[in-house]
Design an enzyme around this catalytic site. Structure first.
Site, PDB file in Angstrom:
ATOM      1  N   ASP A 232       0.838  -1.195   0.000  1.00  0.00           N
ATOM      2  CA  ASP A 232       0.000   0.000   0.000  1.00  0.00           C
ATOM      3  C   ASP A 232       0.874   1.247   0.000  1.00  0.00           C
ATOM      4  OD1 ASP A 232      -2.910   1.118   0.583  1.00  0.00           O
ATOM      5  OD2 ASP A 232      -1.491   2.231   1.839  1.00  0.00           O
ATOM      6  N   ASP A 357      23.319   2.026  -6.892  1.00  0.00           N
ATOM      7  CA  ASP A 357      23.402   0.703  -6.293  1.00  0.00           C
ATOM      8  C   ASP A 357      24.701   0.050  -6.777  1.00  0.00           C
ATOM      9  OD1 ASP A 357      22.689  -1.507  -4.780  1.00  0.00           O
ATOM     10  OD2 ASP A 357      20.601  -1.433  -5.433  1.00  0.00           O
TER      11      ASP A 357
END
Length: 658
Positions: A232, A357
């Site tokens: 959510d 990353d």
């Protein structure tokens, strides 16, 4: 007189700020000289016998960073843009595993490559970690400009450990995974965790958390769901904001007690076909069949509201995504000017550090693409994630990433590549200076130039302290989600005396007054720990051999499922399942007296809930599907959209503690 008082009152805030700025901070010098001026102390970090602006703690962090960058050579600016790895001894020393640093190798990286940001994967108790980090800061202080190190880490406070995504805790308090905090949904608790973790990190000399993970778990098979806040977007946004406020010691930006947070992974990670992860070539795309890319941005707005200091772009290529009327270039986000400069810097006004990353500039050929031959173990040498730029040279990837908006390149110390790029006219030194300024500014804001060292004698009083442990255990109990409680099995009746245990420490049960028996039929009740099912679909890939992939359902032959079937056929059975991914529990639900989902829970915290000392408060942060057919039919980019879920998002039963 009245006019004088009015003028005085107007100037009081200025006078107060000036007096405060003159307050002598702790100056801890081990290899740099100390300058004494007007009764004040300063570190002569460049050893020139005079006080430079960047050495003067009375100046603003901005003025100090500007002065320092003006004194940095091209090589030093390039070095600042590397985020390297601390080496250790032993066979896994290149990726940093071990109990002691390799000081000579690290000294070369600091002095010769001019690198001053590193990830630590040291596996050591807090006191030893503090001692080791102090040694490295002393090496850095002896460098030409005495620039202190920024030491980062993957998460260390939870239960899961996977190389490349998390680190072993070794003495820190142990909390539920971030999914567990989402299950509780309490932003006060989330911020409190951040505050405690911040104190523990700073106590051992860690300054940067490569977290939180703001990615959304909209594809239930994805391997990295456990590090998220669920599916959510609004819940994730609230939790991300609270997490960062705790780690950074407030929501107004960095200060001397902050730990830098690096929210990740910008943006769209989690919408992975079949859940295959972007660390591997077979998972290098994310997909948005319902054009729901914008939904995945929402959690990051919570990070921006908390003034997050760092952002890490995602690995995968967002396939066929149009943003603001323009189709995104088919490259990983670390190479996307649209995502980093236009969106992150432009639309969202992010002014912190963008760090890539790890290993996005590495090549990916041979075993990296196809996996190792059968019978051969994948090694770190096969790691590379240059998605969308595979055909560029390594040097060209550096240039493209920096031009896209990267300030730091993760997992490398090859600063000379940037130096050569500037000399060749492919980058400007001014562009490198821009990134170096952002990086140095954060070091000044954290107070590292005056004192990068930690008081080793105080480390153990903070890291893993009894008070912090008590809070972490309570959080573990709260995060449990009660899915079934037939005939009010929980909390356990006083009549329950004998327990049969599966993957539970017998001593933990005895500590709560139970007798442990060796067969289910001899017990009053069976208690079973299980893990959400998974498959190893790509064992010949470095990360594929470590990550949970594939089917989410319990099948005959699964050891945990066999234990559940055996016990439940003979005695009422309580099962707790570690939900690192959503599990399909259709054929488990009918066999249990009580069913608890957990996101990392110790035996002690579990027994607190079973006996009614504490009560489960969690609600599912993702839905639990009813079948694999429903999983395969749902869309990767949309939340809670599987047909007829067994347990809906937000489900959770309750009972009161005794």
């Amino acid at each position: 007189m009245k006019i004088f008082l009015t003028i005085l009152l107007l100037f009081l805030p200025v006078i107060s700020r000036t007096a405060s700025s003159q307050q002598q901070p702790v100056v801890n010098a081990r290899s740099a000289p100390v300058l004494r001026l007007d009764g004040l102390q300063f570190k002569d970090l460049n050893k020139n016998g005079k006080l430079d602006v960047y050495e003067d703690w009375r100046q603003t962090p901005q003025a100090r960073a500007k002065d320092l960058v003006s004194q940095m050579t091209l090589a030093e600016k390039a070095g600042a843009m590397m985020h390297g790895t601390f080496r250790t001894g032993g066979p896994m020393g290149a990726v940093g595993f071990g109990g002691n640093y390799d000081l000579e190798q690290i000294r070369k990286l600091i002095v010769e490559s001019q690198v001053n940001s590193f990830i630590t994967r040291l596996q050591a108790a807090p006191r030893q970690m503090a001692e080791e980090n102090n040694k490295l800061q002393e090496l850095a202080e002896a460098s030409r400009l005495g620039i202190p190190l920024t030491i980062s880490t993957d998460p260390r406070h939870h239960f899961q450990y996977t190389l490349g995504t998390s680190s072993i805790g070794n003495g820190f308090t142990q909390w539920p995974e971030t999914l567990g905090f989402a299950a509780v949904g309490d932003t006060v608790l989330m911020r409190r965790f951040g505050e405690i973790a911040r104190q523990e990190y700073r106590a051992v000399g860690i300054h940067m958390a490569l977290s939180p993970q703001a990615d959304l778990a909209t594809e239930p098979r994805w391997s990295r769901i456990i590090g998220t806040f669920g599916e959510d977007a609004q819940l994730a946004k609230r939790m991300v904001q609270a997490y960062i406020s705790g780690f950074q010691n407030g929501a107004s930006g960095l200060n001397k007690d902050s730990v830098i947070t690096v929210v990740k992974h910008w943006v769209g990670y989690g919408a992975q076909p079949e859940g295959f992860d972007g660390h591997s070539a077979y998972g290098k795309y994310s997909v948005f069949p319902k054009n729901n890319f914008a939904y995945h941005i929402i959690p990051f707005t919570g990070a921006f509201a908390a003034n997050v200091a760092g952002v890490m772009p995602t690995y995968p290529i967002p396939r066929d995504v149009t943003l603001n009327g323009k189709k995104l270039e088919a490259v990983g986000a670390g190479f996307s000017r649209q995502l980093l400069t236009d969106e992150l810097r432009g639309r969202y006004k992010f002014n912190g550090v963008i760090v890539s990353d790890w290993a996005i500039t590495n090549d990916c050929t041979g075993p990296c693409v196809d996996g190792m031959p059968p019978g051969q173990q994948p090694t770190p040498a096969t790691i590379g994630m240059p998605w969308g730029v595979e055909n560029l040279t390594r040097a060209e990837r550096f240039v493209k990433g920096v031009n896209a908006g990267l300030d730091q390149i993760g997992g490398t110390e090859d600063s000379q590549i940037l130096v050569e790029a500037v000399k060749a006219g492919k980058l400007t030194e001014a562009r490198l200076a821009e990134s170096a300024y952002r990086i140095m500014l954060q070091k000044f804001q954290q107070g590292l130039f005056e004192n990068p060292y930690v008081e080793v004698a105080q480390t153990e009083a903070v890291a893993g302290s009894a008070a912090f442990v008590k809070e972490s255990l309570a959080a573990q109990s709260r995060a449990l989600v009660l899915l079934e409680n037939k005939n009010n099995t929980l909390p356990l009746s006083d009549k329950i005396k004998k327990l049969y245990l599966y993957q539970i420490n017998p001593q933990a049960a005895r500590d709560y007054g139970f007798t442990v028996v060796d067969k289910p039929e001899n017990s009053d009740l069976a208690l079973i720990r299980a893990t959400a099912p998974f498959e190893r679909l790509h064992p010949n890939y470095f990360f594929g051999s470590r990550m949970h992939e594939g089917d989410l359902s319990f099948k005959d032959g699964n050891a945990d499922y066999e234990a559940i079937k055996t016990a439940s056929a003979k005695v009422p059975t309580i099962v707790t399942i570690y939900l690192d991914r959503p599990a399909i529990l259709t054929n488990v639900k009918d066999k249990v007296a009580a069913l608890l989902g957990n996101f990392g829970v110790s035996d002690a915290a579990l027994f607190d809930v079973l006996t009614g000392k504490a009560a489960p408060q969690g609600r599912l942060p993702f839905e639990l599907p009813s079948s694999m057919e429903a999983v395969r039919a749902q869309s990767e980019d949309v939340p809670y959209d599987s047909k007829a879920p067994l347990y809906k998002f937000g489900f959770g039963l309750r009972y009161s503690p005794r």
